[in-house]
Design a protein around this motif. Structure first.
Motif, PDB file in Angstrom:
ATOM      1  N   LYS A 164      -4.889   0.952  -7.496  1.00  0.00           N
ATOM      2  CA  LYS A 164      -4.425   1.158  -6.012  1.00  0.00           C
ATOM      3  C   LYS A 164      -5.507   1.080  -5.241  1.00  0.00           C
ATOM      4  O   LYS A 164      -6.614   1.406  -5.442  1.00  0.00           O
ATOM      5  N   SER A 167      -4.160   3.539   0.562  1.00  0.00           N
ATOM      6  CA  SER A 167      -3.170   4.553   0.746  1.00  0.00           C
ATOM      7  C   SER A 167      -3.219   5.137   2.104  1.00  0.00           C
ATOM      8  O   SER A 167      -4.268   5.767   2.633  1.00  0.00           O
ATOM      9  N   ASP A 178       1.784  10.777  -4.407  1.00  0.00           N
ATOM     10  CA  ASP A 178       2.650   9.918  -4.785  1.00  0.00           C
ATOM     11  C   ASP A 178       2.430   9.275  -5.960  1.00  0.00           C
ATOM     12  O   ASP A 178       1.218   9.413  -6.650  1.00  0.00           O
ATOM     13  N   THR A 196      -1.538   9.723  -7.065  1.00  0.00           N
ATOM     14  CA  THR A 196      -2.727  10.057  -6.284  1.00  0.00           C
ATOM     15  C   THR A 196      -3.298  11.285  -5.847  1.00  0.00           C
ATOM     16  O   THR A 196      -2.464  12.128  -5.633  1.00  0.00           O
ATOM     17  N   THR A 208      -7.054   8.188  -8.136  1.00  0.00           N
ATOM     18  CA  THR A 208      -5.907   8.170  -8.729  1.00  0.00           C
ATOM     19  C   THR A 208      -5.954   8.987 -10.251  1.00  0.00           C
ATOM     20  O   THR A 208      -7.275   8.600 -10.589  1.00  0.00           O
ATOM     21  N   ILE A 228       7.227   3.011  -6.701  1.00  0.00           N
ATOM     22  CA  ILE A 228       6.213   3.809  -6.092  1.00  0.00           C
ATOM     23  C   ILE A 228       6.715   4.771  -5.379  1.00  0.00           C
ATOM     24  O   ILE A 228       7.623   4.503  -4.354  1.00  0.00           O
ATOM     25  N   ASN A 281       1.227   3.024   0.547  1.00  0.00           N
ATOM     26  CA  ASN A 281       0.869   2.694  -0.750  1.00  0.00           C
ATOM     27  C   ASN A 281       0.770   1.389  -1.366  1.00  0.00           C
ATOM     28  O   ASN A 281       1.664   0.566  -1.178  1.00  0.00           O
ATOM     29  N   TYR A 283      -0.907  -1.716  -3.899  1.00  0.00           N
ATOM     30  CA  TYR A 283      -1.529  -1.873  -5.363  1.00  0.00           C
ATOM     31  C   TYR A 283      -1.670  -3.297  -5.418  1.00  0.00           C
ATOM     32  O   TYR A 283      -0.960  -4.016  -4.913  1.00  0.00           O
TER      33      TYR A 283
END
Length: 302
Positions: A164, A167, A178, A196, A208, A228, A281, A283
């Motif tokens: 991740k 955020s 999340d 998270t 995370t 997600i 979010n 990634y």
């Protein structure tokens, strides 16, 4: 802008110079504080300027226009230099990047392109603050976004790795924690991988925590979608069958496509605060490729 200290050391305690024996190592914390900026914006001029910029961004959203400049956020760069008494040793400086934001949430947040730029990705998102009025209906033109719903492992001898990288959504409540999950197409099964920390809702490289299914990344097989929060890469499973997770090719700092690596950005769909900015979010995922038998009639055109 920055502070360097030993983990656990008291604030302001002098830790340099230090002696490190051959073969030993020392861990250091480099913290982005931006204290200089925090003091500067106390003046009425800067407060008024930032509020004006925020209003301009909000007005642009109303007219489906994105200002090319004028964000209330700033990308801050820095360098950590090392000096040693050993004249034969030269230590290269470490490059630092951070994002400062005046306030959080809404149009105060950094756009996804600024986020990726701060992490040295050259991926072209195709928009600044929101998805050009598409509202999740199709992919973004003139960008590095791709049409993707299901994936498979690229190299079966290596695990899939997911990190991740950003955020930017609500902070500090249980609802803000999340989750990241994998949905297996053949098994019709969802496995939770990580969630998270609820206090990491406004930051780069958020904290995370792994869940019990995270080890499954080492032995993935068959086609899978990424989930997600409540959104899937397979938009047919999303609210209104909209794109809840946009997928971009990962492009490195030299402008080269990173093989079998992608950037995923999600947005909350069907919520009061849905704004299609796709940085709620974010990634970075590697060792995957598009599932070549995937059929997605409702996906946007490539």
């Amino acid at each position: 802008m920055w502070a360097v200290a030993l983990p656990g050391s008291q604030s302001g305690k002098q830790v340099f110079p230090m002696m490190i024996a051959p073969g030993d190592s020392v861990s250091l914390n480099v913290v982005f504080t931006a204290n200089v900026l925090n003091k500067r914006i106390q003046s009425p001029f800067w407060k008024a300027a930032l509020k004006f910029q925020h209003s301009a961004v909000a007005l642009g959203r109303f007219f489906n226009y994105q200002l090319p400049h004028g964000s209330t956020c700033s990308t801050i760069s820095g360098l950590v230099y090392f000096e040693t008494s050993n004249k034969a040793t030269t230590i290269s400086p470490i490059h630092l990047n951070g994002i400062w934001e005046y306030r959080y949430e809404n149009d105060w947040e950094p756009g996804l392109q600024m986020i990726l730029n701060s992490l040295n990705f050259k991926t072209k998102v195709g928009f600044t603050y929101f998805d050009n009025g598409l509202k999740g209906e199709k992919t973004t033109e003139h960008s590095d976004e791709i049409t993707a719903d299901y994936f498979e492992v690229a190299n079966a001898g290596q695990p899939v790795r997911i990190r991740k990288i950003a955020s930017y959504h609500g902070c500090c409540t249980t609802e803000d924690s999340d989750t990241l999950a994998i949905y297996h197409l053949n098994e019709r099964l969802t496995r939770q991988l990580q969630y998270t920390n609820k206090y990491s809702g406004q930051m780069l490289l958020p904290y995370t925590l792994a869940l019990s299914g995270s080890e499954h990344l080492d032995k993935l097989s068959g086609p899978f979608a990424v989930k997600i929060g409540e959104s899937f890469t397979d938009r047919t499973r999303n609210h209104g069958k909209k794109i809840g997770i946009r997928v971009w090719k990962a492009i490195d700092e030299h402008g080269k496509v990173i093989s079998n690596a992608y950037i995923l950005g999600s947005d909350y769909l069907g919520k009061k605060g849905t704004n299609y900015d796709y940085q709620d979010n974010v990634y970075y995922i590697e060792n995957i490729k598009l599932y070549n038998k995937s059929v997605a009639p409702l996906m946007a055109q490539k």
